[in-house]
Scaffold this motif. Structure first.
Motif, short mmCIF file in Angstrom:
data_model
loop_
_atom_site.label_atom_id
_atom_site.label_comp_id
_atom_site.label_asym_id
_atom_site.label_seq_id
_atom_site.Cartn_x
_atom_site.Cartn_y
_atom_site.Cartn_z
N ARG A 133 0.86 -1.19 0.00
CA ARG A 133 0.00 0.00 0.00
C ARG A 133 0.89 1.22 0.00
O ARG A 133 1.71 1.40 0.91
CB ARG A 133 -0.89 0.03 1.23
CG ARG A 133 -1.71 -1.25 1.35
CD ARG A 133 -3.17 -1.00 1.54
NE ARG A 133 -3.87 -2.28 1.53
CZ ARG A 133 -4.88 -2.57 2.32
NH1 ARG A 133 -5.33 -1.67 3.17
NH2 ARG A 133 -5.46 -3.74 2.24
N GLU A 193 0.86 3.91 1.14
CA GLU A 193 0.23 4.73 2.17
C GLU A 193 1.10 5.94 2.42
O GLU A 193 2.28 5.81 2.73
CB GLU A 193 0.13 3.95 3.50
CG GLU A 193 -0.66 2.68 3.43
CD GLU A 193 -2.03 2.83 4.07
OE1 GLU A 193 -2.45 3.97 4.34
OE2 GLU A 193 -2.67 1.78 4.26
N HIS A 250 1.42 1.82 10.12
CA HIS A 250 1.39 1.64 8.67
C HIS A 250 2.75 1.36 8.08
O HIS A 250 3.70 2.10 8.29
CB HIS A 250 0.80 2.89 7.98
CG HIS A 250 -0.67 3.03 8.19
ND1 HIS A 250 -1.20 3.73 9.23
CD2 HIS A 250 -1.73 2.54 7.48
CE1 HIS A 250 -2.53 3.68 9.17
NE2 HIS A 250 -2.88 2.95 8.11
#
Ligand code: ATP
Ligand code: MN
Length: 431
Positions: free
Chosen positions: A208, A210, A217
């Motif tokens: 991801r 992110e 994360h």
């Protein structure tokens, strides 16, 4: 005889050899205490005459921190501590003496220094313990699923379509086929597989892009996706809570030395039992308001909100039936309220945050097709996914568990970057 330190208890009174590293040394020319580790555990080697000859004494003197060695001697139970063994050393074979001083010392180091030296930091006791817990969590997940009728199905990593929203996709140019993406979840493929095998899980790297710089994360993490035919919303939550309990029990059974090194309080752990708390999203928002949060209906839960929702619960909390508007296209609309979907996020206790996201999947061809179009997704890429609703469609549900999130919760690691051997974060891809 070569043994692993973990098996020392079976060799009390015998002469054995352990092969490992010396991570610390105390003493003087008359007696040396070598702190040894071999990956399976830790053991003290006592080097003193008469067991140790002058040559052995000299070898002990030469060893510096993190030198590799084969150490031979008689195993003895520690005079004071239960389940601790030491060795009366009578032989030292030096494998390699460090060429320079080992950069990680006992003094405090900053996170950047440690991350730059991740290849060495992994040897530190706490990091060792975290990786061992991670391994046990993986085993527990496999065992749980195999016991419950799921088989492992490996889903692809290179994918032409998005699963969890296009903003966090890593793009790759793929020959003449154009742009493809690194997988954000194997879910869509698992949905196809369960129409063959009934229940399936995958467990692999997930990507991801992110931009979130939080302690929860990573850009590359390991996710376990599970999917089951004929399982609806409620039953899916039951599977999720049983799986979490199976993981916790396994870690409590197999990781006591590791949890001790991590100074993990075991009391909250022992209270993790089914059933977990269930709050609808609507109830969760009301509860948050009563606790002083200014979250608005229709917003995602922030870190603080998750903390507030779990603060008075001994067990993880399901927040389920979220507004359709903020959830992915494939989730099934709640039959009792068209504004909501049959999904759940599982929030861990002790600041663990969200560890699972799951939902029942839309099983109507027409509804799913409309959702794909509404989302502006390229219909042709999703035709195969829609097909699953054309040929013997069944109600089905699934969920994704973030391995590092779970390990962080169980080990109470400060930051998720410590729970994966080589973390990839927005600002870090090395080493
Ligand atoms: P969050 O809101 O915390 O970013 P998410 O809603 O994006 O999570 P899902 O798409 O539901 O997460 O993914 C399933 C699970 O994968 C999450 O519950 C979490 O455990 C894990 N996960 C998701 N994103 C990350 C990430 N960037 N790093 C580590 N784990 C993640
Ligand atoms: Mn996310």
């Amino acid at each position: 005889m070569n043994i692993l330190i973990q098996d020392a208890k079976n060799h009390v009174g015998q002469e054995v050899t352990i092969r490992g590293w010396m991570y610390n040394k105390r003493g003087s020319g008359k007696i040396w205490f070598l702190e040894l580790r071999d990956g399976s555990g830790f053991m003290q080697g006592v080097v003193a005459p008469p067991a140790a000859s002058p040559d052995v004494m000299q070898a002990a003197e030469k060893l510096v921190m993190e030198s590799s060695v084969k150490v031979t001697g008689k195993v003895a139970a520690h005079p004071k501590f239960k389940d601790v063994y030491e060795m009366q050393v009578n032989g030292i074979e030096i494998v390699h003496v460090c060429e320079e001083e080992y950069p990680i010392s006992k003094k405090e180091h900053g996170p950047d220094f440690l991350l730059n030296n991740r290849h060495l930091w992994l040897r530190s006791r706490k990091q060792w313990a975290i990786q061992r817990v991670r391994d046990v969590v993986i085993q527990a997940v496999y065992d749980f699923f195999h016991k419950n009728g799921f088989i492992k199905i490996d889903t692809p990593i290179l994918t032409p379509n998005a699963c969890e929203g296009a903003t966090t996709l890593f793009e790759i140019e793929y020959f003449d086929e154009g742009t493809v993406y690194l997988s954000q979840s194997g879910q869509l493929y698992l949905e196809a597989a369960i129409m063959s095998v009934g229940r399936a899980f995958d467990f692999g790297p997930t990507f991801r892009a992110e931009k979130s710089k939080t302690k929860r994360h990573l850009t590359e993490f390991w996710m376990m996706d599970a999917e089951a035919a004929f399982v609806e919303h409620e039953e899916s939550m039951e599977i999720q809570e049983s799986m979490i309990c199976a993981i916790v029990e396994r870690v409590l059974r197999d990781c006591l030395p590791e949890l001790t090194i991590l100074e993990r309080n075991l009391e909250p752990f022992k209270k993790i039992k089914t059933p977990f708390t269930r709050l609808t999203y609507t109830e969760a928002i009301e509860k948050l308001h009563s606790l002083g949060s200014d979250i608005k209906f229709g917003e995602d839960l922030g870190n603080d909100d998750e903390g507030l929702l779990t603060q008075d619960s001994d067990v993880p909390v399901f927040v389920h039936k979220w507004p359709k508007a903020i959830k992915p296209f494939y989730m099934k609309t709640d039959p009792t309220n068209p504004e909501l979907v049959c999904n759940d996020d599982l929030i861990a206790t002790e600041g663990g945050g969200e560890i699972i996201g799951g939902s029942q999947r839309e099983d109507s061809y027409e509804k799913l097709k409309a959702a794909v179009e509404k989302e502006g997704l390229k219909g042709t890429e999703y035709q195969w996914y829609l097909d699953l609703r054309k040929y013997g469609s069944v109600p089905h549900s699934g969920f994704g568990l973030g391995l590092e999130r779970v390990v962080r919760w169980l080990t109470q690691a400060e930051h998720i970057r410590e729970t994966i051997p080589f973390p990839r974060l927005m600002e870090r891809v090395r080493p």
